[in-house]
Enzyme design. Structure first.
Site, PDB file in Angstrom:
ATOM      1  N   GLY A  45     -43.511 -11.973 -26.463  1.00  0.00           N
ATOM      2  CA  GLY A  45     -44.006 -10.499 -26.842  1.00  0.00           C
ATOM      3  C   GLY A  45     -45.515 -10.928 -27.140  1.00  0.00           C
ATOM      4  N   GLU A 134     -43.874  -7.805 -33.583  1.00  0.00           N
ATOM      5  CA  GLU A 134     -44.911  -7.090 -32.961  1.00  0.00           C
ATOM      6  C   GLU A 134     -45.476  -5.861 -33.951  1.00  0.00           C
ATOM      7  OE1 GLU A 134     -44.170 -10.074 -30.214  1.00  0.00           O
ATOM      8  OE2 GLU A 134     -45.935  -8.863 -30.991  1.00  0.00           O
ATOM      9  N   HIS A 137     -47.811  -7.054 -36.117  1.00  0.00           N
ATOM     10  CA  HIS A 137     -49.492  -7.194 -35.950  1.00  0.00           C
ATOM     11  C   HIS A 137     -50.065  -5.712 -35.782  1.00  0.00           C
ATOM     12  CE1 HIS A 137     -49.415 -11.464 -34.804  1.00  0.00           C
ATOM     13  NE2 HIS A 137     -48.563 -11.206 -33.995  1.00  0.00           N
TER      14      HIS A 137
END
Ligand SMILES: O=C(O)C[C@@H](Cc1ccccc1)C(=O)SCC(=O)c1ccccc1
Ligand SMILES: [Zn+2]
Length: 170
Positions: A45, A134, A137
């Site tokens: 990812g 993700e 993030h």
């Protein structure tokens, strides 16, 4: 083109990503570059935040043959179970550091794909773990934030060492 991946504890990794208004040609190029960069770095990812582009864009590919990448634009993740399970995570921004993080292992993903079509899926297992990693993030959160202070210090030292070795390798 390969994009440079920001390394922990770079403060730019803490930037909150903004929603994508329109999937322009420039964004389609960024998507292709992120997929290329993810494969080159042997990741499953990559979030746009990691390549210093602060928009809500994630690419992933959990396949063996690295031939089925997925794109999630303006993703929203909703846990479907209360119970959290530990999973050994890694991060391309924290190279060669792996540690257990507890997360719900079944979530609902609502997003747009690279053609602006709606995605609305219930996923579990590694896909659920990865999309949450993700999403973090995009919100300026890195998986080491869930670990002890001592482990965070060790992670910083490890990244510094790994980057020095990679610099020498050229
Ligand atoms: O930094 C990233 O976002 C990529 C990261 C995604 C991720 C992997 C594993 C668990 C959660 C999130 C990586 O691809 S790390 C490298 C990797 O391929 C890997 C590491 C541990 C388990 C499985 C894969
Ligand atoms: Zn990561």
């Amino acid at each position: 083109a390969l994009l440079p991946i920001l390394s922990y504890p770079d403060p730019r990794l803490r930037t909150i990503a903004k929603p994508v208004k329109e999937v322009t040609a420039e964004i389609k190029t960024l998507i292709a570059d992120m997929i290329e960069t993810m494969y080159d770095a042997q990741g499953i990812g990559l979030a746009a935040s990691q390549v210093d582009r602060h928009i809500q864009l994630i690419v992933m590919d959990l396949s063996e043959d690295k031939d089925s990448s997925r794109v999630f634009i303006n993703p929203k993740v909703t846990p479907l179970v209360e119970e959290k399970q530990p999973y050994e995570e890694g991060c391309l921004s924290v190279p060669e550091v792996y540690d257990k993080v507890e997360r719900p292992n079944k979530v609902r993903i609502e997003a747009l794909d690279e053609n602006g079509n709606k995605i609305d899926e219930e996923v579990e297992g590694l896909l659920a773990v990865c999309i949450q990693h993700e999403m973090d993030h995009l919100n300026g959160v890195i998986f080491v934030d869930y670990l002890s202070r001592l482990k965070q210090t060790r992670a910083r030292d490890k990244v510094r060492k790994v980057l020095k070795i990679r610099e020498k390798q050229g």
